[in-house]
Design a protein around this motif. Structure first.
Motif, PDB file in Angstrom:
ATOM      1  N   LEU A 161       0.821  -1.207   0.000  1.00  0.00           N
ATOM      2  CA  LEU A 161       0.000   0.000   0.000  1.00  0.00           C
ATOM      3  C   LEU A 161       0.860   1.264   0.000  1.00  0.00           C
ATOM      4  O   LEU A 161       0.494   2.269  -0.610  1.00  0.00           O
ATOM      5  CB  LEU A 161      -0.942   0.014   1.202  1.00  0.00           C
ATOM      6  N   GLU A 162       2.008   1.195   0.681  1.00  0.00           N
ATOM      7  CA  GLU A 162       2.921   2.348   0.722  1.00  0.00           C
ATOM      8  C   GLU A 162       3.683   2.520  -0.583  1.00  0.00           C
ATOM      9  O   GLU A 162       4.038   3.638  -0.946  1.00  0.00           O
ATOM     10  CB  GLU A 162       3.926   2.166   1.857  1.00  0.00           C
ATOM     11  N   ARG A 163       3.959   1.438  -1.282  1.00  0.00           N
ATOM     12  CA  ARG A 163       4.830   1.488  -2.454  1.00  0.00           C
ATOM     13  C   ARG A 163       4.097   1.612  -3.784  1.00  0.00           C
ATOM     14  O   ARG A 163       4.628   2.131  -4.740  1.00  0.00           O
ATOM     15  CB  ARG A 163       5.721   0.239  -2.533  1.00  0.00           C
ATOM     16  N   PHE A 164       2.871   1.072  -3.856  1.00  0.00           N
ATOM     17  CA  PHE A 164       2.139   1.047  -5.125  1.00  0.00           C
ATOM     18  C   PHE A 164       0.927   1.961  -5.059  1.00  0.00           C
ATOM     19  O   PHE A 164       0.121   1.853  -4.148  1.00  0.00           O
ATOM     20  CB  PHE A 164       1.642  -0.369  -5.454  1.00  0.00           C
ATOM     21  N   GLU A 165       0.798   2.841  -6.045  1.00  0.00           N
ATOM     22  CA  GLU A 165      -0.365   3.726  -6.101  1.00  0.00           C
ATOM     23  C   GLU A 165      -1.615   2.991  -6.577  1.00  0.00           C
ATOM     24  O   GLU A 165      -2.716   3.339  -6.222  1.00  0.00           O
ATOM     25  CB  GLU A 165      -0.092   4.897  -7.051  1.00  0.00           C
ATOM     26  N   ASP A 166      -1.438   1.965  -7.371  1.00  0.00           N
ATOM     27  CA  ASP A 166      -2.572   1.324  -8.035  1.00  0.00           C
ATOM     28  C   ASP A 166      -2.934  -0.040  -7.443  1.00  0.00           C
ATOM     29  O   ASP A 166      -3.452  -0.899  -8.126  1.00  0.00           O
ATOM     30  CB  ASP A 166      -2.284   1.180  -9.521  1.00  0.00           C
ATOM     31  N   VAL A 167      -2.728  -0.206  -6.149  1.00  0.00           N
ATOM     32  CA  VAL A 167      -2.974  -1.495  -5.504  1.00  0.00           C
ATOM     33  C   VAL A 167      -4.472  -1.833  -5.443  1.00  0.00           C
ATOM     34  O   VAL A 167      -4.840  -2.993  -5.293  1.00  0.00           O
ATOM     35  CB  VAL A 167      -2.316  -1.534  -4.114  1.00  0.00           C
ATOM     36  N   LEU A 168      -5.326  -0.849  -5.604  1.00  0.00           N
ATOM     37  CA  LEU A 168      -6.771  -1.105  -5.622  1.00  0.00           C
ATOM     38  C   LEU A 168      -7.266  -1.561  -6.993  1.00  0.00           C
ATOM     39  O   LEU A 168      -8.443  -1.885  -7.142  1.00  0.00           O
ATOM     40  CB  LEU A 168      -7.552   0.145  -5.215  1.00  0.00           C
ATOM     41  N   THR A 169      -6.387  -1.562  -7.989  1.00  0.00           N
ATOM     42  CA  THR A 169      -6.812  -1.943  -9.336  1.00  0.00           C
ATOM     43  C   THR A 169      -5.929  -3.058  -9.887  1.00  0.00           C
ATOM     44  O   THR A 169      -4.818  -3.294  -9.418  1.00  0.00           O
ATOM     45  CB  THR A 169      -6.732  -0.750 -10.320  1.00  0.00           C
ATOM     46  N   ARG A 170      -6.450  -3.700 -10.921  1.00  0.00           N
ATOM     47  CA  ARG A 170      -5.685  -4.764 -11.579  1.00  0.00           C
ATOM     48  C   ARG A 170      -4.601  -4.206 -12.493  1.00  0.00           C
ATOM     49  O   ARG A 170      -3.855  -4.961 -13.089  1.00  0.00           O
ATOM     50  CB  ARG A 170      -6.624  -5.666 -12.364  1.00  0.00           C
ATOM     51  N   HIS A 228     -12.101  -8.632  -7.149  1.00  0.00           N
ATOM     52  CA  HIS A 228     -11.164  -7.511  -7.130  1.00  0.00           C
ATOM     53  C   HIS A 228     -11.839  -6.231  -6.660  1.00  0.00           C
ATOM     54  O   HIS A 228     -13.017  -5.998  -6.947  1.00  0.00           O
ATOM     55  CB  HIS A 228     -10.591  -7.297  -8.531  1.00  0.00           C
ATOM     56  N   ALA A 229     -11.079  -5.404  -5.965  1.00  0.00           N
ATOM     57  CA  ALA A 229     -11.597  -4.114  -5.499  1.00  0.00           C
ATOM     58  C   ALA A 229     -11.913  -3.202  -6.679  1.00  0.00           C
ATOM     59  O   ALA A 229     -12.854  -2.405  -6.626  1.00  0.00           O
ATOM     60  CB  ALA A 229     -10.601  -3.442  -4.555  1.00  0.00           C
ATOM     61  N   ILE A 235       0.016 -11.795  -6.927  1.00  0.00           N
ATOM     62  CA  ILE A 235      -0.550 -12.084  -5.606  1.00  0.00           C
ATOM     63  C   ILE A 235      -1.790 -11.222  -5.364  1.00  0.00           C
ATOM     64  O   ILE A 235      -1.895 -10.092  -5.854  1.00  0.00           O
ATOM     65  CB  ILE A 235       0.472 -11.898  -4.453  1.00  0.00           C
ATOM     66  N   HIS A 236      -2.706 -11.824  -4.638  1.00  0.00           N
ATOM     67  CA  HIS A 236      -3.886 -11.100  -4.177  1.00  0.00           C
ATOM     68  C   HIS A 236      -3.670 -10.708  -2.721  1.00  0.00           C
ATOM     69  O   HIS A 236      -3.308 -11.550  -1.897  1.00  0.00           O
ATOM     70  CB  HIS A 236      -5.136 -11.969  -4.294  1.00  0.00           C
ATOM     71  N   LEU A 237      -3.867  -9.458  -2.440  1.00  0.00           N
ATOM     72  CA  LEU A 237      -3.829  -8.937  -1.082  1.00  0.00           C
ATOM     73  C   LEU A 237      -5.269  -9.064  -0.591  1.00  0.00           C
ATOM     74  O   LEU A 237      -6.100  -8.178  -0.810  1.00  0.00           O
ATOM     75  CB  LEU A 237      -3.338  -7.488  -1.077  1.00  0.00           C
TER      76      LEU A 237
END
Length: 189
Positions: free
Chosen positions: A28-37, A75-76, A128-130
């Protein structure tokens, strides 16, 4: 509550969740697009572990890609209300109308490997899926239906038989944890 604060506030159940929470927060700290595929390495998924009123059955879908019975989720896809995503996926994948969270708190944090596969004619690389999971109660008398493009069946099974229906050995430990948590929380009837 913002989804990052929800994750930060979650108290891990065991060492696995402690380590997975740290990795999820790192992503979450490193990736801006973690909410998307769009992030093809790691992204957030939201799942519902769905039990009946007496907490002795679990609702499962037969997943087309993995050819296995499993929990519901997805997916979110940019949505920050992770519980709402889990509830939406539950409804879309099973047709269940009468459901509610046992609690609005996160039930489990997990990092789940996804092996390379083909989806809708396109290859999806391993990633990976968070996974953010919620414990949901649903009415086992609701009419069920399945989402044909993702699943080929949906049914209620006895909670203690879940691993008998799953042909994904890496998921057995996860399901065992869910069942243990339900029993330890004193909500298993």
């Amino acid at each position: 509550m913002h989804f990052i604060e929800l994750i930060k506030g979650y108290t891990p159940y065991n060492e696995q969740e402690e380590k997975d929470k740290a990795v999820i927060l790192y992503c979450l700290e490193r990736f801006e697009d973690v909410l998307t595929r769009k992030n093809e390495i790691a992204h957030i998924t939201c799942s519902a572990f769905v039990v009946n009123r007496t907490k002795d059955k679990v609702l499962v879908v037969h997943h087309n890609i993995y050819n296995s019975w499993s929990w519901t989720g997805g997916h979110a896809d940019g949505e920050e209300d992770l519980l709402a995503v889990a509830m939406k996926e539950l409804n879309e994948e099973t047709g269940v109308k009468n459901s509610h969270p046992v609690t609005s708190d996160i039930f489990s944090l997990d990092i789940l490997p996804v092996f390379g596969h083909t989806k809708r004619g396109n290859y999806v690389s391993p990633h990976i899926h968070l996974s953010i999971a919620f414990l949901i109660e649903a009415d086992e008398n609701d009419a069920l239906m399945f989402k044909e493009d993702e699943n080929s069946g949906v049914k209620w099974i006895p909670l203690d038989e879940l691993n008998d229906y799953s042909n994904e050995p890496h998921m057995h430990k996860l399901y065992d944890k869910f069942i243990s948590k339900i029993k330890e929380l004193g909500i298993y009837k």
